[in-house]
Design an enzyme around this catalytic site. Structure first.
Site, PDB file in Angstrom:
ATOM      1  CE1 TYR A 172      95.366 -38.128 -30.422  1.00  0.00           C
ATOM      2  CE2 TYR A 172      95.682 -40.487 -30.303  1.00  0.00           C
ATOM      3  CZ  TYR A 172      95.175 -39.336 -29.670  1.00  0.00           C
ATOM      4  OH  TYR A 172      94.779 -39.181 -28.478  1.00  0.00           O
ATOM      5  CE  LYS A 176      97.566 -36.918 -28.117  1.00  0.00           C
ATOM      6  NZ  LYS A 176      97.248 -35.713 -27.298  1.00  0.00           N
TER       7      LYS A 176
END
Length: 303
Positions: A172, A176
């Protein structure tokens, strides 16, 4: 209180069936935008799927007197992203704002993170930003070349995990962080076509963060729920409107009533020998530079 700041604009919001995306879609519609509500209706880990969440948001917007249409395609595929942009153009005749918000989690410590979980999260977050952005910008470039330069806006969704890192979220955080770089490149490449591209790093209580913010689930005594997704949406609405002219290539952290301009990598202390270092010299110089440098903020979850 609404101001009609987005009257006449058409906005696309991905992952808009729940949480932040839903809040953004409703806020844009309340300010006069016609909204394409995209959502696959998947679970927190990206599995399953149903049209219900997107349809419910469309119904909410229409019940409040707004205009909206649902889109259930997978925006991390070329066909799904293309049909998303086509839905806006075919239904409402134009496209002004793209809010890239869709995503899910598969958290694991690195030693337990398998390739499928890595690929799935990178696919939805990073590829799911790139493909809608690519198709939208191709449309806006064509408009600009035809003499109809748009006032186009893109709002991408990064995270504090992408800015600082987050223990147990290597996939993640990497996705991002990639979204930040994509935002900067897109802002530089598309400004000539009337496109502005910014990113937000929101903190709010959603399905993805309910464990993180479990201690804030109770309603606050003063009536202001700092972790409500709706607190993030006013900045998204403004960035998605013509009123944000001149603001591009920026990253904003937003939570509750707070907005912060995030400042990225900048040159810090530097040493230049003017010739090749020996390993020992390089190490000595580096330690001196680190002593002069600012201490980085801690990775989320680090002890």
């Amino acid at each position: 209180m609404t101001t009609g700041i987005c009257t006449g604009r058409v906005a696309v919001v991905t992952g808009a069936g729940r949480g932040l995306g839903r809040a953004h879609a409703l806020a844009l519609a309340a300010e006069g935008a016609k909204v394409v509500v995209n959502d696959l209706g998947v679970g927190l880990d990206g599995t399953g799927g149903a049209s219900g969440p997107a349809r419910q948001v469309v119904d909410e917007i229409r019940a409040r007197g707004g205009e909206a249409v649902g889109h259930g395609g997978d925006i991390a595929t070329p066909d799904g992203a293309a049909s998303l942009i086509a839905t806006a153009l075919e239904t409402f005749g134009r496209l002004d704002t793209l809010v890239n918000n869709a995503g899910f989690l598969r958290d694991r410590m690195l030693v337990n993170l398998d390739e499928d979980d890595w690929d799935a999260v990178l696919r939805v977050h990073l590829k799911g930003h790139f493909l809608p952005l690519r198709h939208a910008c191709a449309h806006w470039r064509a408009e600009a070349r035809a003499g109809r330069t748009p006032e186009a806006r893109v709002i991408n969704t990064t995270s504090g995990a992408g800015l600082l890192g987050s223990v147990g979220q290597g996939n993640y955080a990497a996705a991002k962080a990639g979204i930040v770089a994509l935002t900067l490149v897109a802002a530089a490449e598309t400004s000539r076509y009337g496109v502005q591209v910014n990113a937000i790093a929101p903190a709010a209580r959603t399905r993805m963060t309910e464990r993180t913010f479990a201690d804030t689930m109770a309603a606050p005594e003063d009536g202001f729920d700092t972790m409500a997704p709706e607190n993030v949406s006013p900045l998204v609405v403004w960035l998605g409107s013509a009123a944000s002219a001149g603001v591009t290539g920026r990253v904003f952290e937003t939570e509750g009533g707070r907005i912060t301009v995030m400042e990225g990598w900048r040159p810090g202390p530097t040493a230049d020998k003017g010739a090749r270092w020996t390993p020992a010299e390089a190490g000595e110089a580096t330690l001196k530079l680190l002593a002069e440098a600012e201490v980085p903020q801690a990775v989320y979850g680090a002890r």
